[in-house]
Structures are given as structure tokens and as C-alpha cells.
Design a protein around this motif. Sequence first.
Motif, PDB file in Angstrom:
ATOM      1  N   SER B  54      18.531 -37.738  -8.872  1.00 57.44           N
ATOM      2  CA  SER B  54      17.512 -38.079  -7.953  1.00 57.44           C
ATOM      3  C   SER B  54      17.814 -39.324  -7.312  1.00 57.44           C
ATOM      4  CB  SER B  54      16.144 -38.315  -8.957  1.00 57.44           C
ATOM      5  OG  SER B  54      15.134 -38.756  -7.821  1.00 57.44           O
ATOM      6  N   LEU B  56      15.475 -41.078  -6.059  1.00 50.25           N
ATOM      7  CA  LEU B  56      13.862 -41.797  -6.195  1.00 50.25           C
ATOM      8  C   LEU B  56      14.214 -43.186  -6.303  1.00 50.25           C
ATOM      9  CD1 LEU B  56      11.154 -40.575  -5.839  1.00 50.25           C
ATOM     10  CD2 LEU B  56      11.002 -40.494  -8.108  1.00 50.25           C
ATOM     11  N   ILE B 112       3.981 -47.968  -5.740  1.00 52.28           N
ATOM     12  CA  ILE B 112       2.857 -47.181  -5.029  1.00 52.28           C
ATOM     13  C   ILE B 112       4.073 -46.084  -4.125  1.00 52.28           C
ATOM     14  CG2 ILE B 112       1.241 -46.791  -3.157  1.00 52.28           C
ATOM     15  CD1 ILE B 112       0.016 -49.303  -4.278  1.00 52.28           C
ATOM     16  N   MET B 114       6.911 -45.138  -4.630  1.00 51.22           N
ATOM     17  CA  MET B 114       7.738 -44.337  -5.457  1.00 51.22           C
ATOM     18  C   MET B 114       6.929 -43.194  -5.763  1.00 51.22           C
ATOM     19  SD  MET B 114      10.744 -45.789  -7.948  1.00 51.22           S
ATOM     20  CE  MET B 114       9.551 -46.950  -8.529  1.00 51.22           C
ATOM     21  N   VAL B 115       5.621 -43.537  -6.296  1.00 44.54           N
ATOM     22  CA  VAL B 115       4.875 -42.622  -6.807  1.00 44.54           C
ATOM     23  C   VAL B 115       4.373 -41.352  -5.619  1.00 44.54           C
ATOM     24  CG1 VAL B 115       2.677 -42.006  -7.908  1.00 44.54           C
ATOM     25  CG2 VAL B 115       4.122 -43.891  -8.743  1.00 44.54           C
ATOM     26  N   PHE B 118       7.423 -39.494  -4.807  1.00 44.92           N
ATOM     27  CA  PHE B 118       7.475 -38.397  -6.013  1.00 44.92           C
ATOM     28  C   PHE B 118       6.586 -37.097  -5.661  1.00 44.92           C
ATOM     29  CE2 PHE B 118       5.931 -36.990 -10.207  1.00 44.92           C
ATOM     30  CZ  PHE B 118       6.942 -36.358 -10.614  1.00 44.92           C
ATOM     31  N   TYR B 119       5.468 -37.468  -5.398  1.00 43.32           N
ATOM     32  CA  TYR B 119       4.491 -36.390  -5.234  1.00 43.32           C
ATOM     33  C   TYR B 119       4.712 -35.604  -3.957  1.00 43.32           C
ATOM     34  CZ  TYR B 119       2.000 -37.808  -9.401  1.00 43.32           C
ATOM     35  OH  TYR B 119       1.562 -37.937 -10.661  1.00 43.32           O
ATOM     36  N   ILE B 121       7.734 -35.333  -2.215  1.00 54.13           N
ATOM     37  CA  ILE B 121       8.861 -34.437  -2.138  1.00 54.13           C
ATOM     38  C   ILE B 121       8.703 -33.373  -3.190  1.00 54.13           C
ATOM     39  CG2 ILE B 121      10.480 -36.303  -1.311  1.00 54.13           C
ATOM     40  CD1 ILE B 121      11.340 -36.797  -3.960  1.00 54.13           C
ATOM     41  N   ASN B 122       8.180 -33.364  -4.287  1.00 53.09           N
ATOM     42  CA  ASN B 122       7.588 -32.464  -5.160  1.00 53.09           C
ATOM     43  C   ASN B 122       6.821 -31.305  -4.468  1.00 53.09           C
ATOM     44  OD1 ASN B 122       9.520 -33.156  -6.994  1.00 53.09           O
ATOM     45  ND2 ASN B 122       8.154 -34.279  -8.234  1.00 53.09           N
ATOM     46  N   LEU B 124       3.684 -31.929  -4.856  1.00 53.07           N
ATOM     47  CA  LEU B 124       2.442 -31.721  -5.775  1.00 53.07           C
ATOM     48  C   LEU B 124       1.311 -32.726  -5.252  1.00 53.07           C
ATOM     49  CD1 LEU B 124       4.412 -32.373  -8.973  1.00 53.07           C
ATOM     50  CD2 LEU B 124       3.658 -30.334  -8.176  1.00 53.07           C
ATOM     51  N   GLY B 125       0.296 -32.653  -5.684  1.00 56.11           N
ATOM     52  CA  GLY B 125      -0.892 -33.407  -5.078  1.00 56.11           C
ATOM     53  C   GLY B 125      -2.248 -32.788  -5.638  1.00 56.11           C
TER      54      GLY B 125
END
Lengths: 616, 173
Positions: B54, B56, B112, B114-115, B118-119, B121-122, B124-125
Motif C-alpha cells: 500500500s 498509504l 486525518i 490518511m484516514v 483510506f476510506y 480509495i477503498n 468506504l464511508g
Amino acid sequence: MSSVVSKIREPLITGHKSYHDITEDLVSPTEKVPGPSWVIAFIVSVSVLAFGLFCIAWTIWHGIGTWNLNRTIGWGWDITNFVWWIGIGHAGTLISAILLLFRQKWRTGVNRAAEAMTIFAVICAALFPGIHVGRAWVVFYFFPYPNTRGPLWPNFDSPLLWDLFAISTYFTVSLLFWYTGLVPDFATVRDRAKGFRKKIYNTLSFGWTGSAKHWQRWESLSLILAGIATPLVLSVHTIVSFDFATSVIPGWHTTIFPPYFVAGAIFSGFAMVLTLMIITRKVLNLQDYITIEHIESMNKVILVTGTIVGVAYLTELFIAWYSQYPYEQFAFFNRALGPYWWSYFGMMFCNVVTPQFFWVKKFRRNVALTFFLSIIVNIGMWFERFVIIATTLARDYLPSSWSFYVPTWVEIGIFLGTMGLFFTFYLIFVRVAPVVAIAEVKSILKSSGDQYLGPNAIHHEHSGHDKVIMDPIHSDEISDEHHGHGDAPSDTPGSPADIGTEQAVKTGKDVKGETKVSNTYVPSSRKEGSEKDDLKKIEGIGPKIEEVLNNSAIMTYIDLVNTDVGRLNAILENAGSNFRQHDPSTWSAQAKLAAEGRWEELKKWQDELDGGKTKK
Amino acid sequence: MSYRNRSIVYGLYNDEEVLLDAVKVANEKHLKIMDVFTPFPIHGLDPLLGLEESRLHIGGFVYGSLGTLTAFLGMTWIFVQDWPQIYGGKPHWSVPAFIPITFELTVLFAAIGMVVTFYIINGLGPGVVNPYIDPRITDDKFCIAFDVHEVNQVDAEAFLSETGAAEINAKTL
């Protein structure tokens, strides 16, 4: 995972848990109706919180004069409580960040609750600076933003402003770290929930799927957050100590403060984690996940940090004497023998003397003693902050302005109110989220579960995992019957029929030559005499029990025939309460038929059996 | 990475070690795995699936640097240019006193940034509903999924049953 773990390590998960058991045990507290003890605790917490809010309103309405602070003693219970709560808020991130970097597996049992505790403690702490400024409605002046007052900026050279940044950052990062860890576990709760709960947890879980790439990024994120949270957690209490150490007050103006405060914070934080976890594991029945081993590990941290704090106290005394600076000397003389001597001795006794019990292994592993001492440590750490703040201020340079301070009911009420706030949040958390990190506990099961490690480990030389048996699907008449007699004790939630737009699979390889359509297709078992038989064909044995039996080195029908009922009962007994209800009396006779390949007879007999038991 | 409108064949395994072996077999047979879904992160899986490390952490570094610059340059501008004041005899540009806030904002921005990344690119949310394959994947099942457009369905099923999948199904997400 077959990572190498030293045999002298103790298991961190007891009770021979399977992955499903872990899910079951850790999610079920959020699914049940709360018990009477929870309801009572919640009512008490909310009532105390309500009184605290009343006291805050009273302070704001009547002004800060409702507190007993005076010109000499400008900081009393407010800042004492602030530092105390911030200190308690240090254990969570320490456990989750520093112990993650050090690869301490016992962290997985307690990190979730400890992080939650951190967040709630920081909220409690942040309340005090907010209201002790007096005019709480203009507290946003703290923050630097372009404004119409000049623009007037805060003083970036002041440790009080550093503190604001440190605590805001700490709170935000802890919250993000905690929530990122919670997302996969909320997904686990979601996938078991129904109806409205499912909707809630769907939102909370952010649509988590468990994809390999997501997990990879999740681990990467956790590691980096841990990496940056580690210096952060050390910086926060360092900066809190700067509030004192950069001043010119005797007794505060010491360079030892940052490490001394950080050690004290970890000390009190772990004490609070122990207090809460000992209650939580008892009430929620989590003794298999928060074991004596966890408690012992935390007690070791308490011993180390408590001793560091003790050394710091003695160093302060020595330096006061050695500096030959009369005001510094007087400050310490006044702490120990002045009007507040009792708080100094309370601090010394609670923080330095009592943790020394933990040199003895027997005491470290004694839950009742640990619980008692953890409360003593919390009291001691409160005294420490009181000694540093109020006692030191009470006798300043000018004897004519010497003063004495006792809190008013408003100050006591606000402190109690933060306790109420803390426990209210904690009790809600226990109901809403899994208290132990499910995914993380599962990931250490194979290296730290007691069926793999420690005196109760079951040795299985041939697990059958290493060799994938490649025999083609051969005809076996009863493989389709799997669901018919799979009497799995803990049947998995959500049958395949629940799944939306499912298409049936054409197996195309059915023995009867027909193109068979079925929802669930069960692969063939291995041939008899190979390393592992499909024990699920025995009526009464489901996939879970099969796993349990395999773990006890019963891999084939022959193994099962050779195992007597007493031992089978013992194996089931050890496997946990879910398994106890199963009656293995017919299993070895069934296995005999299976071993001899007399499938027709077996099937006929199984039709007569009731869940593997002889009909009565 | 959302798998909407994909027709898949998938197998559920009961043990992650069996799954790891199965992925090795799939690589040998050149069967293209669409994705693997597991209840917890499985170490050693990423290289087998050909997942690159990753990136990230690079994002974390960039966000952190942004925080460093924001804090340091911000304070410099305010105390040197916009509002020069003397506190405690310190110079306007008192670098040591800027260190704590610079550090805190570095951490804050990195975390903030990175988190949120993370959401995003995945995919998610809050409120995201991803099509899911089986509810037991977040419990105790380990899933290998093939896209039927990439892999012959019969081959995939044969592979799954040979490598010890406990259940084999197909569905359209």
C-alpha cells in the motif's frame, strides 16, 4: 497463522475458541437486552452526570466565584481534575499504538476498551479548561482564526496554547484510530443483525467487505497511525507538564516534569483500564479474552511506571536539597509537612508503596487485589496532581498572601459529573460496540489460543492443511445430505437463501449424470484411508464439531471408532458450553459403518436417528 | 473497489491456512482470483495475490509535511508579519517555541489525511452499501471469489472443490 510463538508464552485466548465462538462471545453483549446491573449503573451514571451539568450551569450562571479559588490558589480542583483525566486518557493510545509497534499480542484483548476510555477521559478533561476560564461562551478565543478583533491571535509561545493543540490533536487522532479499528467489527455486527439494527450498523460499518486489499490498507493505516500516535501520546503529557514546568513557581520549575508526567499518566491510565476491564470481563463474561495473563501484563506496566514515578518523587526531593535554592526547598518541605501533608503522604503511599506488591507473581495474578490496588493508584494519582497544583500554590513567596483551599460543592459536583459522563459513555459503548477487537483477536487465535499454546494445547501433528488433496470429485451419494444431518451447534447466521440475487450453480458433475441445480454445493469428502475424512457425515457432527474433533487429532473414521464415548464427551466439554449438549454415543458406531464404506446402512440408520441420538 | 454487477463464483473455506494453500494452487493453475474476503487480515496473502504494498504511507508523509508547513509558516507569518509582539523577551521568530504546535499539526494532518484517503480509495464511508457475498465472511468464513468473465466457471468450481472449499456458490453482485 502458524507464526512461531515461544512455548513458554501463555495463551491469550482460553476456552478452545473457534472463530465463530469469538464472534458469538464478543458480539452477543450488543445484541442482548441489557441486564439489571447495566440499567442500574446507567441510571446512576446519568444522574451523576445530570448533577455535574447542573453544577456547570451554576458556575456559568453565577461566575467562577462559586469555586473557592482565590488570588493565591488560582488553580484548584479544576486543573487537578483536568490533569488527572488526561493522564487516564493515556493508556488507550499507549496500548494500541506503542504495544502494536512492539508486537505485543496481549494488546488485542484490551485495546478497544482502553481506546474508548481514552476518548471519554479526554472529553472529561477538556471540559475543565473550557469552564475554568470563566467566560465559557467565548472559549473559542483559544483557537487561532482570522477575526475582527485586530485580528488578535493567541500566543503561540505559550504552553497553554500548545496544550490546546496537543489535546485537540490527541483526541482527534485517538478517535480516528479507534473508529478505524471498529469498522470491521461493526461489519461483523451488521452481518448478524436484522431490520433496523442492520441499517444502523450498515452506516457505522461504512460498507466494509473484508476484501484483501482493504485489509492490507487497513493494516498499513493502523501501523502508521500507531507510529505517529506513539510520539503524540508522549508529547501530550509532556506539554501538559510544560504548563507547570515553564513557569517560575518553585516546585513546578523542574526539568524532570515531562518524563515524570508521562510515566504518571501511563501509570494512572493502566490503573483505570484495570479497574474497568476487571468489571467488564466479569459482567460480560469475557474471562476467556481478557485473561489473567492480560491482567498480569498490565500489572507489570503498573509496577514499572509506578516505580518510575517513585524515583521521580525522590529525585525532586534530592534536587530541591542539592540546588540549595531556599524557595525550592521550602516548596517540598511544605508539600510533605505543610497543611496538606495528608495529600503528600497519600500520594507517596498509593503511588510508590502499593505497586511494589506487584513484584510478586501471585499478587500480579490476583484479580481481587489488582482491582483494589488499581483504585488505590487512581486515588494516589489524583493526590499527586493536587499536591503539585494546590499545595504548591498555597504557600507562595509572600507569607502575607499564604492561603488555604477547600473545594465548594460546585467544584466537587463538577468532578463527580465528569465521572458520570465517563461512565455514561462507557456504558453506552459497551452496549453498542464489541468491547474486544473481534478481528484482531481472531488474527492471534492460532498463535495465542489455548488449543495451540500452553499446557492445554492439543497436539495435532497432521493438520491436513499442508497437503491439499487433489482427488477429483468422486461419487458419494450422501454429500448432498450435508445439510440434512449437519447438526452444527452454532449454525451460521443467514442462510444462503437470504442472499439477494443469488444464482444457482450448475454443478454438472453429479453422480447420477443429471445436471443438478442446488444452492449449496458441498465438495466431496476425501477417500477413506486418506489423512482426513469428512466427519460431518456422521449424524450429530457438524462443521464445528468436526473442527473440534480434528483439533483433538481425530481425523478419520477409524480414529473416531477408536475413541470411546467418555473421551468424546471430555473433548466436547472442553470445547465450550455450546458443545456440551451434544450426545456422541452413536458416533463411533456410525463411524464404523462409514469406515467400512457401508453407506447405505449408515444412511438408513441415520434416518432413524434424531440428531445423532437414538430415539427414545 | 466495489464489485457491482459482477457475476462471481466463490468458495467459502473454513480455515485461512487452507485458503492460503488454495491461492497458491490458483496461481499455479493461472486462475485469476477476483478477490479474497476474510474476517481478519491474513499475513502472507498479499504477495500471493500479487497485491503491491500500500502507498498509504506516502500519503501520510505528504499530509504530515503539509501540516508541518502550515503550522510553521502560519505561526511565522502571524508572529513576524501580522501581529509582531514580544512575549517574555523572546524574539518574534522564536523557533523553539513553535516546535510543539508544529509537531502536533504534523500528526493531526497526517492522521486525518490518511484516514480520509483510506476510506475514499477503498470506496468506504458512512452510508455506503457494498454488495456483499456472504454474511459469514465477517464471522468465520474465508472466501475466494472468481469473476465468471475472467475465469471459466467450471474450472473455478473444480478448483474450489479440489482445494477444500466448504461451500461453493455463484451469484451476481
